[in-house]
Write a protein that holds these residues in place. Structure first.
Motif: not given
Length: 197
Positions: A1-19
């Motif tokens: 569960a921790c892995t899924l939550v942290l992985g989802g947060a990392a993916i969301l942060a990477a998606w929101l960061m500008p290229s």
């Protein structure tokens, strides 16, 4: 569960960061010009050395050339180079400091930063655009060569490419004008010697 939550947060942060995209233009410094007898004291030697190549990199990053690039590419209408046109980002909405009372915000911001922000807000918008453009530009030499690498960074790949190419073009125009001025000095010198003879 921790892995899924942290992985989802990392993916969301990477998606929101500008290229950001980086484009590069290369400029050869110090092409040898024809030499004339007895005029070396008037025309500076243009054979390149490490110090001259370094000096040319400073010219390429000058504020005058940067302003010409801003005018040519109309970067004042680009929100990336004009903060007044930029929309607040998602991360700005998450900043808890904006919800605090003004006296608490003043406690977090030291007086020096408030003065700097006030000066930046009251200053010339051209100066701010030039500062932002030069922060997106990196000029360096390629190894021990006499070639300057002009790298420009932008969120738009076309803008990055246009900035790198425009900087190189404006620099070459500056070099052409400088060479024409040198040849004019040589011409005046030779005409004066011919009149004396």
């Amino acid at each position: 569960a921790c892995t899924l939550v942290l992985g989802g947060a990392a993916i969301l942060a990477a998606w929101l960061m500008p290229s950001y995209y980086v484009s590069e233009a290369r400029v050869l410094v110090g092409v040898q010009s024809p030499r004339l007898p007895n005029v070396e004291s008037i025309v500076a030697d243009v054979s390149p050395d490490a110090e001259r190549v370094q000096n040319e990199s400073f010219i390429l990053q000058s504020r005058n050339i940067a302003k010409q690039v801003i005018d040519q590419l109309k970067l004042r209408q680009n929100p990336e180079f004009n903060p007044a046109l930029a929309k607040p980002s998602f991360w700005a909405d998450l900043n808890p400091q904006q919800y605090l009372p003004l006296w608490v915000q003043a406690w977090f911001n030291p007086p020096s930063s408030r003065i700097a922000d006030a000066n930046k807000a009251a200053g010339n918008p051209d100066d701010l655009a030039i500062d932002i453009l030069l922060a997106h530009v990196d000029v360096s030499t390629l190894g021990r060569s006499h070639v300057l690498s002009v790298k420009a960074e932008s969120r738009n790949p076309e803008t990055a490419s246009a900035i790198a190419n425009a900087l190189a073009e404006r620099y070459l125009d500056h070099q052409r004008r400088d060479k024409i001025d040198s040849m004019d000095r040589v011409d005046k010198f030779l005409l004066s010697r011919v009149n004396e003879l």
